[in-house]
Design a protein around this motif. Sequence first.
Motif, mmCIF file in Angstrom:
data_model
loop_
_atom_site.group_PDB
_atom_site.id
_atom_site.type_symbol
_atom_site.label_atom_id
_atom_site.label_comp_id
_atom_site.label_asym_id
_atom_site.label_seq_id
_atom_site.Cartn_x
_atom_site.Cartn_y
_atom_site.Cartn_z
ATOM 1 N N PHE A 1 0.826 -1.209 0.000
ATOM 2 C CA PHE A 1 0.000 0.000 0.000
ATOM 3 C C PHE A 1 0.861 1.260 0.000
ATOM 4 N N GLY A 2 2.072 1.163 0.547
ATOM 5 C CA GLY A 2 2.994 2.303 0.478
ATOM 6 C C GLY A 2 3.407 2.595 -0.951
ATOM 7 N N ALA A 3 3.710 1.537 -1.712
ATOM 8 C CA ALA A 3 4.068 1.719 -3.127
ATOM 9 C C ALA A 3 2.873 2.262 -3.911
ATOM 10 N N TRP A 4 1.692 1.743 -3.609
ATOM 11 C CA TRP A 4 0.479 2.216 -4.281
ATOM 12 C C TRP A 4 0.209 3.678 -3.936
ATOM 13 N N ALA A 5 0.394 4.045 -2.649
ATOM 14 C CA ALA A 5 0.186 5.446 -2.227
ATOM 15 C C ALA A 5 1.182 6.359 -2.931
ATOM 16 N N TYR A 6 2.436 5.937 -3.023
ATOM 17 C CA TYR A 6 3.455 6.770 -3.678
ATOM 18 C C TYR A 6 3.129 6.966 -5.161
ATOM 19 N N SER A 7 2.751 5.880 -5.833
ATOM 20 C CA SER A 7 2.437 6.025 -7.262
ATOM 21 C C SER A 7 1.183 6.881 -7.461
ATOM 22 N N SER A 8 0.201 6.740 -6.587
ATOM 23 C CA SER A 8 -1.001 7.585 -6.687
ATOM 24 C C SER A 8 -0.646 9.045 -6.431
ATOM 25 N N TRP A 9 0.177 9.303 -5.443
ATOM 26 C CA TRP A 9 0.607 10.673 -5.126
ATOM 27 C C TRP A 9 1.376 11.280 -6.299
ATOM 28 N N SER A 10 2.286 10.493 -6.897
ATOM 29 C CA SER A 10 3.089 11.030 -8.005
ATOM 30 C C SER A 10 2.257 11.246 -9.269
ATOM 31 N N LEU A 11 1.126 10.567 -9.393
ATOM 32 C CA LEU A 11 0.219 10.755 -10.533
ATOM 33 C C LEU A 11 -0.908 11.735 -10.207
ATOM 34 N N ASP A 12 -0.822 12.389 -9.067
ATOM 35 C CA ASP A 12 -1.840 13.339 -8.602
ATOM 36 C C ASP A 12 -3.227 12.702 -8.487
ATOM 37 N N ASN A 13 -3.265 11.431 -8.074
ATOM 38 C CA ASN A 13 -4.529 10.738 -7.799
ATOM 39 C C ASN A 13 -4.760 10.700 -6.290
ATOM 40 N N ALA A 14 -5.954 10.342 -5.892
ATOM 41 C CA ALA A 14 -6.273 10.228 -4.454
ATOM 42 C C ALA A 14 -5.494 9.060 -3.847
ATOM 43 N N TYR A 15 -4.987 9.291 -2.657
ATOM 44 C CA TYR A 15 -4.227 8.232 -1.989
ATOM 45 C C TYR A 15 -4.593 8.105 -0.504
ATOM 46 N N GLY A 16 -5.738 8.615 -0.124
ATOM 47 C CA GLY A 16 -6.200 8.550 1.262
ATOM 48 C C GLY A 16 -6.455 7.118 1.730
ATOM 49 N N LEU A 17 -7.047 6.296 0.871
ATOM 50 C CA LEU A 17 -7.322 4.902 1.219
ATOM 51 C C LEU A 17 -6.017 4.166 1.531
ATOM 52 N N GLN A 18 -5.014 4.369 0.684
ATOM 53 C CA GLN A 18 -3.738 3.688 0.874
ATOM 54 C C GLN A 18 -3.078 4.110 2.190
ATOM 55 N N LEU A 19 -3.120 5.423 2.485
ATOM 56 C CA LEU A 19 -2.537 5.896 3.747
ATOM 57 C C LEU A 19 -3.313 5.342 4.941
ATOM 58 N N GLY A 20 -4.624 5.259 4.806
ATOM 59 C CA GLY A 20 -5.452 4.700 5.877
ATOM 60 C C GLY A 20 -5.098 3.246 6.159
ATOM 61 N N VAL A 21 -4.916 2.460 5.100
ATOM 62 C CA VAL A 21 -4.537 1.049 5.276
ATOM 63 C C VAL A 21 -3.135 0.961 5.884
ATOM 64 N N MET A 22 -2.221 1.838 5.473
ATOM 65 C CA MET A 22 -0.871 1.827 6.045
ATOM 66 C C MET A 22 -0.916 2.140 7.545
ATOM 67 N N ILE A 23 -1.730 3.107 7.927
ATOM 68 C CA ILE A 23 -1.871 3.440 9.356
ATOM 69 C C ILE A 23 -2.491 2.255 10.108
ATOM 70 N N LEU A 24 -3.464 1.618 9.489
ATOM 71 C CA LEU A 24 -4.081 0.440 10.095
ATOM 72 C C LEU A 24 -3.044 -0.678 10.290
ATOM 73 N N MET A 25 -2.139 -0.852 9.330
ATOM 74 C CA MET A 25 -1.100 -1.882 9.454
ATOM 75 C C MET A 25 -0.129 -1.543 10.587
ATOM 76 N N ILE A 26 0.168 -0.256 10.763
ATOM 77 C CA ILE A 26 1.036 0.142 11.882
ATOM 78 C C ILE A 26 0.349 -0.172 13.209
ATOM 79 N N ILE A 27 -0.936 0.145 13.302
ATOM 80 C CA ILE A 27 -1.697 -0.154 14.524
ATOM 81 C C ILE A 27 -1.748 -1.663 14.759
#
Length: 173
Positions: free
Chosen positions: A107-133
């Motif tokens: 999900f980190g790679a997906w978030a980075y690629s979404s961010w670099s393509l100016d797409n929404a990446y909130g879902l990916q960051l949310g899942v990453m935070i959930l994985m940290i928890i």
Amino acid sequence: MTIITQEIVLRPRFKFEVKHDKEDLLKLFEETKNEQKEFIVSRIDDHVFIKIPKVKQHFWSPQLHLEINKNETDNTSTIHGLFGPNPTVWTLFMFLHFFVAIIFIGFGAWAYSSWSLDNAYGLQLGVMILMIILWLILYFAGRIGKKTGMDEMHLLHHFMRDTLRSKGIHKTG
């Protein structure tokens, strides 16, 4: 100034030398298998496993793994001890840790690629935070489990020590 070190030890280890032959030590543990019923003692080659009987075990019950090696220089042996959870529990926890890490990285790679393509990446960051928890929950569950099994670790260690002392075997140095 006092320096306090906080060492994270998942599976506590110890090592000591004794002035006895390796085969005598292995035979001693083999004999204890039949002489008592408080612990399950099994041997495979140079390895001795001491466990709590199934009826007294709980999910967090540890086992003691001893590896007995002959020292080449003289007639002494080195005993390497390792406390650890039941191998099934250890495998489950390692699987869950790797699963959480892989999901986090994916999900980190997906978030980075979404961010670099100016797409929404909130879902990916949310899942990453959930994985940290989830990783923190696994970590603290493991710590609680280790603390829960601490009394049994002492029982296993005392059994090993008393077995060695019953034949007059003591640490060297």
